[in-house]
Design an enzyme around this catalytic site. Sequence first.
Site, PDB file in Angstrom:
ATOM      1  N   HIS A   1       6.365  -2.949 -12.776  1.00 41.81           N
ATOM      2  CA  HIS A   1       5.102  -3.560 -12.387  1.00 41.81           C
ATOM      3  C   HIS A   1       5.309  -4.514 -11.216  1.00 41.81           C
ATOM      4  O   HIS A   1       6.421  -4.932 -10.930  1.00 41.81           O
ATOM      5  CB  HIS A   1       4.432  -4.287 -13.556  1.00 41.81           C
ATOM      6  CG  HIS A   1       5.180  -5.452 -14.093  1.00 41.81           C
ATOM      7  ND1 HIS A   1       5.956  -5.378 -15.220  1.00 41.81           N
ATOM      8  CD2 HIS A   1       5.271  -6.733 -13.668  1.00 41.81           C
ATOM      9  CE1 HIS A   1       6.490  -6.551 -15.474  1.00 41.81           C
ATOM     10  NE2 HIS A   1       6.100  -7.403 -14.532  1.00 41.81           N
TER      11      HIS A   1
ATOM     12  N   GLU B   1       0.571  -6.465 -12.904  1.00 40.47           N
ATOM     13  CA  GLU B   1       0.431  -7.555 -13.865  1.00 40.47           C
ATOM     14  C   GLU B   1      -0.337  -8.678 -13.180  1.00 40.47           C
ATOM     15  O   GLU B   1       0.122  -9.240 -12.182  1.00 40.47           O
ATOM     16  CB  GLU B   1       1.806  -8.070 -14.288  1.00 40.47           C
ATOM     17  CG  GLU B   1       1.761  -9.307 -15.155  1.00 40.47           C
ATOM     18  CD  GLU B   1       3.127  -9.921 -15.380  1.00 40.47           C
ATOM     19  OE1 GLU B   1       3.164 -11.137 -15.652  1.00 40.47           O
ATOM     20  OE2 GLU B   1       4.152  -9.224 -15.280  1.00 40.47           O
TER      21      GLU B   1
ATOM     22  N   HIS C   1       1.647  -6.086   1.198  1.00 39.01           N
ATOM     23  CA  HIS C   1       0.565  -5.384   0.508  1.00 39.01           C
ATOM     24  C   HIS C   1       1.134  -4.472  -0.567  1.00 39.01           C
ATOM     25  O   HIS C   1       2.321  -4.212  -0.610  1.00 39.01           O
ATOM     26  CB  HIS C   1      -0.262  -4.556   1.503  1.00 39.01           C
ATOM     27  CG  HIS C   1       0.530  -3.500   2.201  1.00 39.01           C
ATOM     28  ND1 HIS C   1       1.155  -3.723   3.413  1.00 39.01           N
ATOM     29  CD2 HIS C   1       0.836  -2.219   1.871  1.00 39.01           C
ATOM     30  CE1 HIS C   1       1.795  -2.624   3.795  1.00 39.01           C
ATOM     31  NE2 HIS C   1       1.621  -1.703   2.861  1.00 39.01           N
TER      32      HIS C   1
ATOM     33  N   GLU D   1      -3.150  -1.345   0.568  1.00 41.70           N
ATOM     34  CA  GLU D   1      -3.231  -0.254   1.529  1.00 41.70           C
ATOM     35  C   GLU D   1      -3.570   1.044   0.795  1.00 41.70           C
ATOM     36  O   GLU D   1      -2.951   1.362  -0.208  1.00 41.70           O
ATOM     37  CB  GLU D   1      -1.901  -0.075   2.269  1.00 41.70           C
ATOM     38  CG  GLU D   1      -1.932   1.014   3.318  1.00 41.70           C
ATOM     39  CD  GLU D   1      -0.601   1.195   4.055  1.00 41.70           C
ATOM     40  OE1 GLU D   1      -0.611   1.849   5.112  1.00 41.70           O
ATOM     41  OE2 GLU D   1       0.437   0.688   3.561  1.00 41.70           O
TER      42      GLU D   1
END
Length: 127
Positions: A5, A56, A74, A122
């Site tokens: 994550h 998360e 990003h 993105e």
Amino acid sequence: MRILHTMLRVGDLQRSIDFYTKVMGMRLLRTTDRPDQKYSLAFVGYGEESEQAVIELTYNYGTDRYDLGSGYGHIAIAFPDVKATCDKIRAAGGTITRDAGPVKGGTTVIAFVQDPDGYKIELIERS
């Protein structure tokens, strides 16, 4: 090994859950509230954590915004039709910061979205 994550600190957990589920089309996978430690978590994603990387969202009690600094870039997410995805995001109230079009110097179609805390996402066109 795989990436599990990415953690983002958010200023309003419900606002962020709403953005990632209602605007970006993810599912809320699970939440955890730790009042003694003064934070709450929400995990969102397109698939189960056992199979895909997820995001998360971390809310630290009493903190309603963060300075993102200049180091963060990003998160990138693949979509089959970036222009159509931008249209859906706009219709759901999301903010597009770069419209769908070819990346500078290339042909891959990309766009950028900004979440409520200012994080960039993105969108990359992949079939």
